[in-house]
Design an enzyme around this catalytic site. Structure first.
Site, PDB file in Angstrom:
ATOM      1  N   ASP A   7       0.877  -1.170   0.000  1.00  0.00           N
ATOM      2  CA  ASP A   7       0.000   0.000   0.000  1.00  0.00           C
ATOM      3  C   ASP A   7       0.913   1.218   0.000  1.00  0.00           C
ATOM      4  O   ASP A   7       1.400   1.632   1.051  1.00  0.00           O
ATOM      5  CB  ASP A   7      -0.897  -0.002   1.236  1.00  0.00           C
ATOM      6  CG  ASP A   7      -1.774   1.238   1.313  1.00  0.00           C
ATOM      7  OD1 ASP A   7      -2.250   1.700   0.262  1.00  0.00           O
ATOM      8  OD2 ASP A   7      -1.983   1.751   2.436  1.00  0.00           O
ATOM      9  N   GLU A  67      -1.368  -1.482  -4.736  1.00  0.00           N
ATOM     10  CA  GLU A  67      -2.576  -0.687  -4.936  1.00  0.00           C
ATOM     11  C   GLU A  67      -2.323   0.347  -6.029  1.00  0.00           C
ATOM     12  O   GLU A  67      -1.298   1.022  -6.036  1.00  0.00           O
ATOM     13  CB  GLU A  67      -2.989   0.000  -3.638  1.00  0.00           C
ATOM     14  CG  GLU A  67      -4.305   0.724  -3.757  1.00  0.00           C
ATOM     15  CD  GLU A  67      -4.814   1.267  -2.433  1.00  0.00           C
ATOM     16  OE1 GLU A  67      -5.761   2.059  -2.474  1.00  0.00           O
ATOM     17  OE2 GLU A  67      -4.270   0.901  -1.376  1.00  0.00           O
ATOM     18  N   ASP A 140      -2.047   1.042   7.409  1.00  0.00           N
ATOM     19  CA  ASP A 140      -1.354   0.821   6.130  1.00  0.00           C
ATOM     20  C   ASP A 140      -0.973  -0.654   5.966  1.00  0.00           C
ATOM     21  O   ASP A 140      -0.990  -1.178   4.858  1.00  0.00           O
ATOM     22  CB  ASP A 140      -0.088   1.687   6.055  1.00  0.00           C
ATOM     23  CG  ASP A 140      -0.390   3.157   6.255  1.00  0.00           C
ATOM     24  OD1 ASP A 140      -0.875   3.781   5.308  1.00  0.00           O
ATOM     25  OD2 ASP A 140      -0.149   3.651   7.369  1.00  0.00           O
TER      26      ASP A 140
END
Length: 181
Positions: A7, A67, A140
């Site tokens: 991420d 992502e 996160d």
């Protein structure tokens, strides 16, 4: 199969590695990479790259899921996020690992079943899917694990088809016309 999820973020980059057989998932490692607050932006990117490269060498995943960029009204933030994503992708490519990308909606849909799920819903599902006693922290890390699990779920139909094909007996006749008992 080991999947490493990322991420990306310029201030904090989440990471998580999951080992799976397609139906059960096991947490290997998760956390977040942060540079010192007084570091310059290039120094922060170097910290992200160096730490991710070390983690990828340690975990030796089969693939890396990251992502994808979301659309933001703040161009400066989106540009910094793009730099962090690039550094993360570079670390994965240098490690010789396949890189796949998923949008936030795809990740939420794969983990929660709803593309507009709240962060807390995603975190709770990660806790349940991995059999953890607590939600991964910081958020996160939970997001990175969600990216990894999204990739596992995206691969599941192909994996199931491969297993079924291997279990099927060899064909002797190719159609009913050629069938002889």
């Amino acid at each position: 199969m080991k999947i490493f999820g990322i991420d990306p973020g310029s201030e904090r980059t989440g990471y998580g590695c999951v080992e799976t057989d397609g139906s059960r998932h096991r947490l290997i490692v998760c956390g977040a990479i942060s540079a010192p607050p007084n570091a310059t932006f290039p120094e922060k990117l170097l910290v992200i790259h160096t730490r991710l490269a070390a983690l990828l060498a340690e975990c030796r995943p089969d693939s890396v899921a990251i992502e994808n960029l979301f659309y933001s009204t703040n161009v400066r933030s989106a540009l910094k996020l793009g730099h962090a994503r690039g550094v993360a992708m570079l670390a994965a490519v240098e490690a010789g690992v396949e890189v796949v990308e998923y949008t936030p909606a795809e990740i939420k849909r794969a983990v929660v079943g709803y593309g507009r799920a709240e962060k807390t819903q995603v975190q709770q599902m990660i806790k349940l899917l991995l059999g953890l006693t607590a939600v991964p922290s910081p958020h996160d890390a939970a997001d990175a694990l969600a990216v990894a699990i999204c990739h596992v779920h995206a691969q599941a139909p192909a994996h199931v088809a491969t297993v079924l094909a291997a279990a099927r007996p060899p064909k002797s006749a190719t159609s009913w016309r050629h069938y002889r008992p």
